[in-house]
Write an enzyme that holds these catalytic residues in place. Structure first.
Site, PDB file in Angstrom:
ATOM      1  N   GLY A 239       0.762  -1.243   0.000  1.00 21.88           N
ATOM      2  CA  GLY A 239       0.000   0.000   0.000  1.00 21.88           C
ATOM      3  C   GLY A 239       0.785   1.282   0.000  1.00 21.88           C
ATOM      4  N   PRO A 274       4.677  -5.325  -0.691  1.00 20.77           N
ATOM      5  CG  PRO A 274       6.951  -4.786  -0.950  1.00 20.77           C
ATOM      6  CD  PRO A 274       6.019  -5.723  -0.208  1.00 20.77           C
ATOM      7  N   GLY A 275       3.869  -3.577  -3.701  1.00 18.43           N
ATOM      8  CA  GLY A 275       3.723  -3.732  -5.140  1.00 18.43           C
ATOM      9  C   GLY A 275       4.117  -2.439  -5.818  1.00 18.43           C
ATOM     10  NE  ARG A 311      -2.499   3.526 -11.531  1.00 17.09           N
ATOM     11  CZ  ARG A 311      -2.254   4.782 -11.261  1.00 17.09           C
ATOM     12  NH1 ARG A 311      -1.694   5.568 -12.158  1.00 17.09           N
ATOM     13  NH2 ARG A 311      -2.549   5.281 -10.091  1.00 17.09           N
ATOM     14  CB  CYS A 341     -14.912   3.784 -30.509  1.00 13.62           C
ATOM     15  SG  CYS A 341     -14.000   3.661 -32.051  1.00 13.62           S
TER      16      CYS A 341
HETATM   17  C1  LIG Z   1      -2.889  -5.029  -4.095  1.00 19.15           C
HETATM   18  C2  LIG Z   1      -2.393  -5.692  -2.874  1.00 19.15           C
HETATM   19  C3  LIG Z   1      -1.097  -5.451  -2.415  1.00 19.15           C
HETATM   20  C4  LIG Z   1      -0.147  -4.477  -3.079  1.00 19.15           C
HETATM   21  O1  LIG Z   1      -0.585  -3.163  -2.985  1.00 19.15           O
HETATM   22  P1  LIG Z   1       0.372  -1.957  -3.429  1.00 19.15           P
HETATM   23  O2  LIG Z   1      -0.417  -0.761  -3.142  1.00 19.15           O
HETATM   24  O3  LIG Z   1       0.657  -2.146  -4.877  1.00 19.15           O
HETATM   25  O4  LIG Z   1       1.610  -2.048  -2.595  1.00 19.15           O
HETATM   26  C5  LIG Z   1      -0.666  -6.132  -1.308  1.00 19.15           C
HETATM   27  N1  LIG Z   1      -1.478  -7.020  -0.664  1.00 19.15           N
HETATM   28  C6  LIG Z   1      -2.734  -7.270  -1.077  1.00 19.15           C
HETATM   29  C7  LIG Z   1      -3.557  -8.246  -0.353  1.00 19.15           C
HETATM   30  C8  LIG Z   1      -3.241  -6.625  -2.198  1.00 19.15           C
HETATM   31  O5  LIG Z   1      -4.485  -6.861  -2.596  1.00 19.15           O
END
Ligand SMILES: *Cc1c(COP(=O)(O)O)cnc(C)c1O
Length: 418
Positions: A239, A274-275, A311, A341
Site C-alpha cells: 500500500g 509491496p507492489g 488507470r 471509441c
Molecule cells: C494489491 C495488494 C497489495 C499491493 O498493494 P500496493 O499498493 O501495490 O503495494 C498487497 N497485498 C494485497 C492483499 C493486495 O491486494
C-alpha cells in the site's frame, strides 16, 4: 529514485536510448528498468533489516515472469491473489514456502492447487472460506496454513476503489469478530493458524493509517496470545504510495521506522506485500503521436489507449507526460487520447504539454504498476510488448500480440459454417 532521464536531449532508460528501442520494437510498448526494480526492492528490504521479515512482492502490480524472477533472485516471496498468479510465481521460480495467497474469492480448485504446492499461508477473508479451506484440506488429508485477513476499519485516505481496510470494503473480516473466528479456526481439524494479515489500501501517502492498523492488529495478536493461539506471521500487506505528480509519500525508511517502533516487541516474523512502491516508477509506457487536432479543445491522438493503460480512465489518475526528445518552446493545453471509441479513452486531460506533432514519441511515466497487468484487447487491439533494460541491453520480456493471437481461443461452431 528511478533511471529514466534525458541525456543529450533524448530520454534514456539507464544507458539505453528510448528512441532506439522504439525504433526496434515499434510502439506502443512498456519499458522497465532493471536497475530501478532492484534498487527499489533493496531499499525496501534494507529499511526493515532490524526486524525479522519476509517480503512477498505483490504480483498483481506487475506479474511479468521476468519481473517476478528479478525479485525472487533478490530473496523475495510472492503475494498472489489467484491460481493464475500462483502459476506465474512458481514458473518464475518462487519457493512455495514464501508464497501467501490473498483475495476474497478463492475457488476450491485454486485452494487445492495452492495446498498441493505447499504455500506459506492463505490470507482468509471470510467465515465461509475458512470452512471451505478446511474441507479441501480434509479431502487431501493435510493441514492448511492460514491467517485471517482482518479489516481494521481505517480510512487510508486514498481513492475509494483502492481503499480496502474500511468497513464498507469487501475485504477481510471485521476486526471485532476476529477473535471469535480464530477460536473457530482453532477448532477446525485441518487448519493450522500461522498468522494475522491486513492490507488497508493502495497508494497511501501518509504513515498514520499504517500505524493505526498495526495498533489494532497488535491488540488482536496479544489477545490471541492470552488464549494460547500463537501468531507466527504478522502480514501488514502493501500500500505504500509513490509520486505520480505532486504526492509526497513517506520514504520506505520512514515507513519502516514507524512500523518497527510499533511492532518490534511482537515475537512475530513480519510479512510485507509491496507492489506499487517497487515497480510503479520503474516502468513507462512509450507511445507515438498519430495526429493532433486543434480547436476550442486540443487533442493529441497517440497510438496507446485505455486498453493499454486504464488507470487514468478507471481512477482519474495522473500520469506524467514527457516528450522522448526534449522539446523547446511553447506548450499547449490538450487532452492526450487514444484510438479507442470511448470518450473515456484518455491518458491525460487538460494538461499543459509540449506542442507535439505527428511522429513524436511520448513517455507516459510511472506506468510500471497496474499498467500492463490491467491491459485488455478492447477494440481488438493486440496487447503491447514489455521490454526490460539492463546494462545497456534491452530484452523483450513479452512479445507484442499478433492479430492471430486475438482469435486464438475462438471457434465458429459448425452450424454457422454452411
Ligand atoms: C494489491 C495488494 C497489495 C499491493 O498493494 P500496493 O499498493 O501495490 O503495494 C498487497 N497485498 C494485497 C492483499 C493486495 O491486494
Amino acid at each position: 529514485m528511478h533511471f529514466f532521464k534525458h541525456k543529450n536531449g533524448v530520454l534514456h532508460c539507464e544507458e539505453t536510448s528510448v528512441e532506439s528501442i522504439a525504433h526496434d520494437v515499434g510502439t506502443p510498448f512498456y519499458l522497465y528498468s532493471y536497475r530501478t526494480l532492484v534498487r527499489h526492492y533493496q531499499a525496501f528490504d534494507e529499511a526493515f533489516k532490524d526486524l525479522p521479515h519476509l517480503i512477498c512482492y505483490s504480483a498483481k502490480a506487475n506479474s511479468n515472469v521476468a519481473v517476478l524472477r528479478t525479485f525472487i533472485n533478490q530473496g523475495s516471496g510472492v503475494d498472489v491473489v489467484s491460481g493464475g498468479e500462483l502459476f506465474r510465481a512458481l514458473h518464475a521460480g518462487a519457493d512455495p514456502a514464501t508464497v501467501v495467497y490473498s483475495g476474497v474469492g478463492k475457488r476450491e480448485d485454486e485452494i487445492r492447487y495452492a495446498l498441493q504446492e505447499r504455500i506459506l499461508m492463505f490470507n482468509v477473508e471470510s467465515y465461509q472460506e475458512l470452512h471451505v479451506i478446511n474441507g479441501v484440506a480434509s479431502t487431501m488429508g493435510i493441514q492448511a496454513p492460514i491467517a485471517l485477513r482482518v479489516n481494521p476499519d481505517i480510512d487510508p485516505k486514498t481513492h475509494p476503489y483502492i481503499a480496502t481496510g474500511i468497513k464498507q470494503a469487501k475485504f477481510g473480516i471485521d476486526v471485532d469478530r476476529a477473535l471469535e473466528w480464530y477460536r473457530e479456526a482453532q477448532g477446525l481439524p485441518h487448519l493450522t493458524i500461522r498468522g494475522v494479515s491486513c492490507h488497508i489500501g493502495s497508494q497511501l501517502t501518509e504513515i498514520g493509517p499504517f500505524v493505526e492498523a498495526l495498533k489494532r492488529v497488535k491488540e488482536l495478536v496479544l489477545k490471541l496470545g492470552d488464549e494460547g493461539i500463537k501468531v507466527e506471521y504478522m502480514d501488514l500487506g502493501g500500500g505504500l504510495g509513490i509520486t505520480y505528480h505532486q504526492e509526497e509519500p513517506p520514504h520506505p525508511q520512514e515507513y519502516a521506522s514507524a512500523i518497527i517502533t510499533e511492532g518490534k516487541a511482537l515475537p512475530c516474523t513480519f510479512i510485507f506485500e509491496p507492489g506499487r512502491v517497487i515497480v510503479g516508477n520503474a516502468g513507462i509506457l512509450v507511445t507515438r503521436v498519430l495526429y493532433t487536432k486543434e480547436g476550442d479543445k486540443n487533442f493529441v491522438v497517440v497510438d496507446a489507449a485505455m486498453n493499454d493503460l486504464v488507470r487514468p480512465t478507471l481512477y482519474g489518475s495522473y500520469q506524467e507526460i514527457v516528450s522522448v526528445t526534449a522539446k523547446q518552446g511553447d506548450e499547449m493545453v490538450a487532452d492526450m487520447v487514444g484510438p479507442i471509441c470511448e470518450s473515456g479513452d484518455f491518458l491525460a486531460r487538460d494538461r499543459a504539454m509540449p506542442c507535439f506533432e505527428p511522429g513524436d514519441l511520448v513517455a507516459v511515466m510511472s506506468a510500471g504498476a497496474y499498467g500492463f497487468v490491467m491491459s485488455s484487447n478492447y477494440n481488438s487491439r493486440p496487447r503491447v510488448p514489455e521490454v526490460l533494460v539492463k546494462d545497456g541491453v534491452f530484452h523483450v520480456i513479452r512479445e507484442r500480440e499478433s492479430y492471430a493471437d486475438l482469435i486464438r481461443e475462438e471457434h465458429i461452431p459448425s452450424f454457422l459454417e454452411e
